[in-house]
Design an enzyme around this catalytic site. Structure first.
Site, mmCIF file in Angstrom:
data_model
loop_
_atom_site.group_PDB
_atom_site.id
_atom_site.type_symbol
_atom_site.label_atom_id
_atom_site.label_comp_id
_atom_site.label_asym_id
_atom_site.label_seq_id
_atom_site.Cartn_x
_atom_site.Cartn_y
_atom_site.Cartn_z
ATOM 1 N N ALA A 86 35.561 -101.082 -43.940
ATOM 2 C CA ALA A 86 37.050 -100.515 -44.557
ATOM 3 C C ALA A 86 37.301 -100.436 -46.003
ATOM 4 C CB ALA A 86 38.176 -101.151 -43.992
ATOM 5 N N GLN A 97 54.626 -78.217 -11.531
ATOM 6 C CA GLN A 97 54.478 -78.431 -9.952
ATOM 7 C C GLN A 97 55.487 -77.662 -9.535
ATOM 8 O OE1 GLN A 97 52.071 -79.637 -8.489
ATOM 9 N NE2 GLN A 97 52.673 -79.380 -6.338
ATOM 10 N N GLU A 155 52.781 -89.612 -39.145
ATOM 11 C CA GLU A 155 52.088 -88.726 -38.380
ATOM 12 C C GLU A 155 52.533 -88.808 -36.843
ATOM 13 O OE1 GLU A 155 48.061 -88.361 -39.186
ATOM 14 O OE2 GLU A 155 47.217 -87.144 -37.201
ATOM 15 N N GLY A 211 55.302 -73.894 -8.975
ATOM 16 C CA GLY A 211 54.472 -73.610 -7.909
ATOM 17 C C GLY A 211 53.454 -72.757 -8.703
ATOM 18 N N GLY A 261 46.104 -88.320 -33.584
ATOM 19 C CA GLY A 261 46.860 -89.200 -34.248
ATOM 20 C C GLY A 261 46.706 -90.627 -33.899
HETATM 21 C C1 FAD Z 1 43.050 -80.511 -31.290
HETATM 22 C C2 FAD Z 1 42.814 -81.746 -31.999
HETATM 23 C C3 FAD Z 1 42.969 -81.660 -33.630
HETATM 24 C C4 FAD Z 1 42.556 -82.711 -34.174
HETATM 25 N N1 FAD Z 1 42.910 -82.455 -35.738
HETATM 26 C C5 FAD Z 1 42.302 -83.664 -36.466
HETATM 27 C C6 FAD Z 1 42.447 -83.598 -37.885
HETATM 28 O O1 FAD Z 1 43.131 -82.710 -38.292
HETATM 29 N N2 FAD Z 1 41.849 -84.554 -38.519
HETATM 30 C C7 FAD Z 1 40.919 -85.392 -38.080
HETATM 31 O O2 FAD Z 1 40.470 -86.060 -38.884
HETATM 32 N N3 FAD Z 1 41.080 -85.689 -36.674
HETATM 33 C C8 FAD Z 1 41.529 -84.739 -35.862
HETATM 34 N N4 FAD Z 1 41.253 -84.823 -34.517
HETATM 35 C C9 FAD Z 1 40.401 -85.853 -33.940
HETATM 36 C C10 FAD Z 1 41.347 -86.967 -33.154
HETATM 37 O O3 FAD Z 1 42.072 -87.735 -34.190
HETATM 38 C C11 FAD Z 1 40.395 -87.886 -32.440
HETATM 39 O O4 FAD Z 1 39.579 -86.897 -31.508
HETATM 40 C C12 FAD Z 1 40.697 -88.981 -31.921
HETATM 41 O O5 FAD Z 1 41.222 -89.859 -32.950
HETATM 42 C C13 FAD Z 1 39.880 -89.845 -30.960
HETATM 43 O O6 FAD Z 1 38.604 -89.885 -31.536
HETATM 44 P P1 FAD Z 1 37.368 -89.543 -30.806
HETATM 45 O O7 FAD Z 1 37.700 -87.965 -30.196
HETATM 46 O O8 FAD Z 1 36.025 -89.662 -31.554
HETATM 47 O O9 FAD Z 1 37.367 -90.319 -29.182
HETATM 48 P P2 FAD Z 1 36.753 -91.857 -29.286
HETATM 49 O O10 FAD Z 1 37.010 -92.639 -30.307
HETATM 50 O O11 FAD Z 1 35.066 -91.733 -29.076
HETATM 51 O O12 FAD Z 1 37.535 -92.420 -28.167
HETATM 52 C C14 FAD Z 1 37.030 -92.305 -26.713
HETATM 53 C C15 FAD Z 1 38.021 -92.741 -25.684
HETATM 54 O O13 FAD Z 1 37.802 -94.231 -25.914
HETATM 55 C C16 FAD Z 1 39.052 -94.800 -26.036
HETATM 56 N N5 FAD Z 1 38.945 -95.875 -26.778
HETATM 57 C C17 FAD Z 1 38.102 -95.897 -28.092
HETATM 58 N N6 FAD Z 1 38.144 -96.844 -28.839
HETATM 59 C C18 FAD Z 1 38.918 -97.812 -27.705
HETATM 60 C C19 FAD Z 1 39.218 -99.278 -27.843
HETATM 61 N N7 FAD Z 1 39.195 -100.125 -28.702
HETATM 62 N N8 FAD Z 1 39.938 -99.660 -26.835
HETATM 63 C C20 FAD Z 1 40.061 -98.993 -25.701
HETATM 64 N N9 FAD Z 1 39.719 -97.725 -25.663
HETATM 65 C C21 FAD Z 1 39.316 -97.204 -26.666
HETATM 66 C C22 FAD Z 1 39.872 -93.764 -26.732
HETATM 67 O O14 FAD Z 1 41.273 -94.123 -26.667
HETATM 68 C C23 FAD Z 1 39.542 -92.381 -25.994
HETATM 69 O O15 FAD Z 1 40.174 -92.432 -24.700
HETATM 70 C C24 FAD Z 1 41.647 -83.742 -33.951
HETATM 71 C C25 FAD Z 1 41.568 -83.695 -32.236
HETATM 72 C C26 FAD Z 1 41.791 -82.672 -31.461
HETATM 73 C C27 FAD Z 1 41.533 -82.751 -30.069
#
Ligand code: FAD
Length: 378
Positions: free
Chosen positions: A179, A337, A243, A340, A364
């Site tokens: 970090a 739902q 956010e 329909g 977020g």
């Molecule tokens: C339409 C859209 C707009 C977006 N806009 C932005 C943006 O403007 N800027 C930006 O930076 N990002 C953006 N994102 C990205 C978004 O923030 C990420 O998709 C999100 O944080 C999840 O990360 P990931 O997709 O890599 O899923 P992963 O981190 O791979 O997670 C996959 C699954 O595993 C679960 N998981 C992960 N870690 C844990 C844990 N420790 N314990 C339990 N469960 C866990 C997650 O909850 C999820 O269900 C956007 C995404 C979308 C779909």
């Protein structure tokens, strides 16, 4: 009904002007933007001219110095109409605050006034193909070479990615540190080495441009660092509660709207000689949704009040984000739902809301990460 107590008549007047703006500048175009995968630059300029962008920024940087309730109203009104295309919320209330809180005077002067006018569009790039929830694991680097930073890496799912003029990029300035190696840098998108990837095809929010971004030996002056080197992770953790509150505001507004559409629909639609709304099974479900939304609204307004006082903590914002987006998911699914087959048709707002809302539980900070944040404080 429990009346909302935190809005004044001035806030409600602002709501009327937002509604008129949306009727005039967004409603006639949104369907076309959905087909095109992004909104026009023109609507950004019009929103800027109408004073709807960066409203919370101080007047010396082009804003109105307005309190967060004005932001909440814009969010509510856009959400109720399922106008997810214009990425105003991210630009004004997520990107601009980073610059205001951590930027130098020169960075604020350069970016905030054009952002308030809608001339410069902002994005925030944290997520990478290999790192979403685990922000510390990002691999994009910005390494010093003399007075410059050389940026390499890629981002994905970036809101406003196709239109952005400015990207706040989360990157590692020390690739070996966790970090503490994360910094934020400001990247102008006309720099050599910046490339936009695909405008991603999504389940919902189809008028919102969500993109891949690539950085290849992109050179930046070290003065493009935002805040101090190595403090990016801390800055993101500080900004994320706002956010999450914005997502919660969207969620409750969409749930409220979904229930209104469904009440109208079930009162009109007849089956077995009666309106759908008269069947006891539907009446009970409508009553339950009304109750849960009301409970959610009261909790959310209290969160809003705390945020106005600068007291909304990480834990409470996480509770609001996960619980209210899950309430939204249950309500919209149930409302669909009751429509329909018509509920499955995109010409009905409930179908678009169903698709748009799904991501509220993912971005977020996913709802699993929100539970993690709450659990950490137990
Ligand atoms: C339409 C859209 C707009 C977006 N806009 C932005 C943006 O403007 N800027 C930006 O930076 N990002 C953006 N994102 C990205 C978004 O923030 C990420 O998709 C999100 O944080 C999840 O990360 P990931 O997709 O890599 O899923 P992963 O981190 O791979 O997670 C996959 C699954 O595993 C679960 N998981 C992960 N870690 C844990 C844990 N420790 N314990 C339990 N469960 C866990 C997650 O909850 C999820 O269900 C956007 C995404 C979308 C779909």
């Amino acid at each position: 009904m429990i009346p909302r107590t935190i809005l004044t008549s001035e806030h409600e007047q602002f709501r009327d002007s937002v509604r008129r703006f949306l009727d005039r500048e967004v409603a006639p175009h949104h369907e076309r933007w959905e087909e095109e995968g992004m909104v026009s630059r023109e609507v950004w300029l019009k929103a800027g001219a109408a004073g709807l962008l960066c409203t919370g920024m101080p007047p010396e940087y082009g804003g109105a110095g307005a309190d967060f309730r004005y932001v909440a109203i814009l969010t509510e009104e856009m959400s109720r109409r399922v106008f997810s295309g214009p990425g105003f919320r991210l630009h004004s209330d997520i990107v601009a605050p980073y610059i205001l809180h951590y930027g130098t005077e020169a960075q604020k002067q350069r970016w905030l006034p054009p952002m308030a006018r809608g001339e410069a569009i902002g994005a925030l790039a944290m997520t990478e193909p290999g790192a979403g929830s685990d922000v510390q694991a990002i691999r994009t680097t910005a390494l010093r070479q003399g007075e410059e930073l050389v940026v390499n890496g890629s981002k994905t799912f970036i809101t406003n990615g196709q239109l952005a003029d400015l990207v706040i990029l989360a990157c590692k300035t020390d690739a070996r540190a966790g970090a503490k190696g994360v910094s934020l840098v400001l990247v102008e998108t006309d720099r050599p080495g910046f490339k936009r990837g695909r405008n991603l095809k999504k389940l919902g929010q189809k008028a919102q441009d969500t993109s891949e971004l690539f950085f290849e030996d992109l050179r930046l002056p070290a003065s493009n660092l935002l805040g101090e080197e190595g403090r990016g992770f801390e800055y993101m953790m500080t900004e994320l509660p706002q956010e999450r509150l914005l997502i919660a505001l969207t969620a409750v507004a969409m749930a409220e709207a979904a229930l209104e559409w469904t009440l109208d629909y079930t009162r009109q639609r007849q089956a077995f000689g009666r309106p759908l709304a008269e069947f006891q099974t539907n009446r009970f479900k409508l009553a339950e949704m009304k109750t849960e939304i009301q409970i959610g609204r009261v909790f959310l307004d209290r969160c809003l009040e705390l945020h106005l006082e600068g007291k909304l903590d990480v834990e409470t914002a996480a509770m609001a984000k996960y619980w209210l987006t899950e309430l939204e998911g249950r309500v919209i699914d149930q409302c669909l739902q009751m429509h329909g087959g018509y509920g499955y048709m995109l010409e009905y707002p409930i179908a678009r809301a169903f698709a748009d809302a799904r991501v509220h539980r993912i971005y977020g900070g996913s709802n699993e990460i929100m539970r993690e944040l709450v659990a950490r404080h137990l």
